[in-house]
Design a protein around this motif. Structure first.
Motif, PDB file in Angstrom:
ATOM      1  N   SER A  14      46.038  12.599 -35.001  1.00  0.00           N
ATOM      2  CA  SER A  14      46.352  11.016 -34.393  1.00  0.00           C
ATOM      3  C   SER A  14      47.571  10.690 -34.954  1.00  0.00           C
ATOM      4  O   SER A  14      48.304  10.599 -36.161  1.00  0.00           O
ATOM      5  CB  SER A  14      45.588   9.988 -35.147  1.00  0.00           C
ATOM      6  OG  SER A  14      45.739   8.793 -34.579  1.00  0.00           O
ATOM      7  N   VAL A  28      46.717  10.997 -29.398  1.00  0.00           N
ATOM      8  CA  VAL A  28      45.475  11.500 -30.174  1.00  0.00           C
ATOM      9  C   VAL A  28      44.931  12.502 -29.544  1.00  0.00           C
ATOM     10  O   VAL A  28      44.454  12.801 -28.196  1.00  0.00           O
ATOM     11  CB  VAL A  28      44.220  10.451 -30.108  1.00  0.00           C
ATOM     12  CG1 VAL A  28      43.104  10.838 -30.846  1.00  0.00           C
ATOM     13  CG2 VAL A  28      44.685   9.045 -30.738  1.00  0.00           C
ATOM     14  N   TYR A  37      44.997  12.482 -25.660  1.00  0.00           N
ATOM     15  CA  TYR A  37      45.083  10.979 -25.203  1.00  0.00           C
ATOM     16  C   TYR A  37      46.522  10.553 -25.514  1.00  0.00           C
ATOM     17  O   TYR A  37      46.915  10.872 -26.668  1.00  0.00           O
ATOM     18  CB  TYR A  37      44.255  10.128 -25.940  1.00  0.00           C
ATOM     19  CG  TYR A  37      42.490  10.540 -25.756  1.00  0.00           C
ATOM     20  CD1 TYR A  37      41.906   9.613 -24.640  1.00  0.00           C
ATOM     21  CD2 TYR A  37      41.908  11.472 -26.424  1.00  0.00           C
ATOM     22  CE1 TYR A  37      40.394   9.960 -24.431  1.00  0.00           C
ATOM     23  CE2 TYR A  37      40.472  11.747 -26.028  1.00  0.00           C
ATOM     24  CZ  TYR A  37      39.986  11.110 -25.028  1.00  0.00           C
ATOM     25  OH  TYR A  37      38.556  11.378 -24.966  1.00  0.00           O
ATOM     26  N   SER A 108      39.828   7.129 -34.545  1.00  0.00           N
ATOM     27  CA  SER A 108      40.968   7.520 -33.674  1.00  0.00           C
ATOM     28  C   SER A 108      40.248   7.863 -32.165  1.00  0.00           C
ATOM     29  O   SER A 108      40.865   7.296 -31.068  1.00  0.00           O
ATOM     30  CB  SER A 108      41.964   8.710 -34.041  1.00  0.00           C
ATOM     31  OG  SER A 108      41.395   9.626 -34.422  1.00  0.00           O
ATOM     32  N   LEU A 109      39.293   8.667 -32.122  1.00  0.00           N
ATOM     33  CA  LEU A 109      38.689   9.222 -30.929  1.00  0.00           C
ATOM     34  C   LEU A 109      37.591   8.112 -30.526  1.00  0.00           C
ATOM     35  O   LEU A 109      37.840   7.757 -29.346  1.00  0.00           O
ATOM     36  CB  LEU A 109      37.806  10.420 -31.144  1.00  0.00           C
ATOM     37  CG  LEU A 109      38.605  11.598 -31.330  1.00  0.00           C
ATOM     38  CD1 LEU A 109      37.682  12.832 -31.584  1.00  0.00           C
ATOM     39  CD2 LEU A 109      39.233  11.844 -29.784  1.00  0.00           C
ATOM     40  N   ASP A 110      37.178   7.294 -31.232  1.00  0.00           N
ATOM     41  CA  ASP A 110      36.243   6.139 -30.811  1.00  0.00           C
ATOM     42  C   ASP A 110      37.032   5.180 -30.221  1.00  0.00           C
ATOM     43  O   ASP A 110      36.598   4.803 -29.011  1.00  0.00           O
ATOM     44  CB  ASP A 110      35.638   5.289 -32.118  1.00  0.00           C
ATOM     45  CG  ASP A 110      34.416   6.362 -32.928  1.00  0.00           C
ATOM     46  OD1 ASP A 110      33.823   7.077 -32.051  1.00  0.00           O
ATOM     47  OD2 ASP A 110      34.411   6.251 -33.955  1.00  0.00           O
ATOM     48  N   LEU A 111      38.207   4.720 -30.519  1.00  0.00           N
ATOM     49  CA  LEU A 111      39.143   3.964 -29.753  1.00  0.00           C
ATOM     50  C   LEU A 111      39.567   4.525 -28.510  1.00  0.00           C
ATOM     51  O   LEU A 111      39.570   4.037 -27.315  1.00  0.00           O
ATOM     52  CB  LEU A 111      40.502   3.739 -30.515  1.00  0.00           C
ATOM     53  CG  LEU A 111      40.050   2.701 -32.074  1.00  0.00           C
ATOM     54  CD1 LEU A 111      41.425   2.868 -32.826  1.00  0.00           C
ATOM     55  CD2 LEU A 111      39.994   1.287 -31.483  1.00  0.00           C
ATOM     56  N   CYS A 112      40.029   5.886 -28.618  1.00  0.00           N
ATOM     57  CA  CYS A 112      40.278   6.492 -27.068  1.00  0.00           C
ATOM     58  C   CYS A 112      38.924   6.635 -26.083  1.00  0.00           C
ATOM     59  O   CYS A 112      39.063   6.311 -24.834  1.00  0.00           O
ATOM     60  CB  CYS A 112      40.561   8.011 -27.341  1.00  0.00           C
ATOM     61  SG  CYS A 112      42.000   8.147 -28.101  1.00  0.00           S
ATOM     62  N   TYR A 113      37.615   6.234 -26.805  1.00  0.00           N
ATOM     63  CA  TYR A 113      36.716   6.428 -25.824  1.00  0.00           C
ATOM     64  C   TYR A 113      36.311   4.922 -25.338  1.00  0.00           C
ATOM     65  O   TYR A 113      35.924   4.938 -24.254  1.00  0.00           O
ATOM     66  CB  TYR A 113      35.289   6.909 -26.745  1.00  0.00           C
ATOM     67  CG  TYR A 113      35.059   8.314 -27.363  1.00  0.00           C
ATOM     68  CD1 TYR A 113      36.105   9.104 -26.871  1.00  0.00           C
ATOM     69  CD2 TYR A 113      34.220   8.622 -28.061  1.00  0.00           C
ATOM     70  CE1 TYR A 113      35.884  10.515 -27.170  1.00  0.00           C
ATOM     71  CE2 TYR A 113      34.133  10.156 -28.702  1.00  0.00           C
ATOM     72  CZ  TYR A 113      35.077  10.866 -27.906  1.00  0.00           C
ATOM     73  OH  TYR A 113      34.881  12.291 -28.596  1.00  0.00           O
ATOM     74  N   GLY A 135      45.230   4.977 -31.595  1.00  0.00           N
ATOM     75  CA  GLY A 135      44.008   4.508 -30.686  1.00  0.00           C
ATOM     76  C   GLY A 135      44.270   3.292 -30.208  1.00  0.00           C
ATOM     77  O   GLY A 135      43.780   2.907 -29.091  1.00  0.00           O
ATOM     78  N   SER A 136      44.965   2.058 -30.980  1.00  0.00           N
ATOM     79  CA  SER A 136      44.891   0.821 -30.725  1.00  0.00           C
ATOM     80  C   SER A 136      45.995   0.740 -29.642  1.00  0.00           C
ATOM     81  O   SER A 136      45.641   0.014 -28.451  1.00  0.00           O
ATOM     82  CB  SER A 136      45.268  -0.196 -31.655  1.00  0.00           C
ATOM     83  OG  SER A 136      46.619   0.332 -32.414  1.00  0.00           O
ATOM     84  N   ILE A 138      46.444   3.122 -27.265  1.00  0.00           N
ATOM     85  CA  ILE A 138      45.756   3.690 -26.104  1.00  0.00           C
ATOM     86  C   ILE A 138      44.922   2.573 -25.486  1.00  0.00           C
ATOM     87  O   ILE A 138      44.623   2.554 -24.267  1.00  0.00           O
ATOM     88  CB  ILE A 138      45.302   5.012 -26.499  1.00  0.00           C
ATOM     89  CG1 ILE A 138      46.301   5.780 -27.011  1.00  0.00           C
ATOM     90  CG2 ILE A 138      44.293   5.562 -25.528  1.00  0.00           C
ATOM     91  CD1 ILE A 138      45.856   7.094 -27.433  1.00  0.00           C
TER      92      ILE A 138
END
Length: 172
Positions: A14, A28, A37, A108-113, A135-136, A138
């Motif tokens: 990330s 990410v 992402y 970081s992946l959770d935010l992308c999800y 992620g934020s 994104i």
């Protein structure tokens, strides 16, 4: 951060670029799935070459929410008895109000999800700026909202983050 679900590693690289405190560029990378992402402020969010949009879900009772659990060695202030009890109350309320809660293990992946519409929201505490900066952006570029647990936009240094579709975010 690495976590394993059914033998699958959950981790990401990330990277975010901020200028004068505002994240401008975000990447990410999920090497286990070869998913990239990325977002540029004002230009949208993408998974590889596909434009991302948050889900259209509007009812909290239908929402799927991602989270992470605080760990004493990483976030001792969160795991202090009073703060941990606060987190458990929050977790219980969200678990009872939604369709489900998931905990894969990489913020970081959770935010992308959330940005990709796989989750309708995400919350976690005990995080550092490098956990959520990329992620934020994104999420916001995909049409979502990001803030701290009281809805304030200064979440990068507050060690807590809430992200979601606009309607789910407001309900949470």
């Amino acid at each position: 951060t690495t976590n394993f679900i059914h033998g699958l590693p959950i981790y990401a690289v990330s990277i975010a670029l901020a200028h004068r405190g505002v994240v401008q560029q975000a990447v990410v990378y999920d090497p286990t799935r070869n998913d990239l992402y990325h977002a540029s402020k004002g230009r949208g969010a993408f998974l590889n070459d596909r434009r991302l949009r948050v889900s259209k879900r509007t009812r909290l009772s239908d929402a799927l929410v991602g989270t992470g659990f605080p760990f004493a060695d990483i976030a001792p202030e969160v795991c202090a008895v009073d703060n941990f009890k606060r987190y458990l109350k929050l977790f219980e309320a969200i678990m009872q109000s939604t369709a489900g809660v998931r905990r894969p293990g990489a913020a970081s992946l959770d935010l992308c999800y959330v940005a990709a519409g796989h989750y309708d929201a995400f919350f976690e505490t005990g995080l550092s700026p490098w956990d959520v900066a990329a992620g934020s952006l994104i999420v916001t570029e995909a049409g979502g909202l990001v803030g701290n647990f009281t809805g304030e936009s200064d979440y990068l240094h507050q060690r807590e983050v809430l992200a979601g579709t606009p309607k789910i975010y407001a309900q949470l």
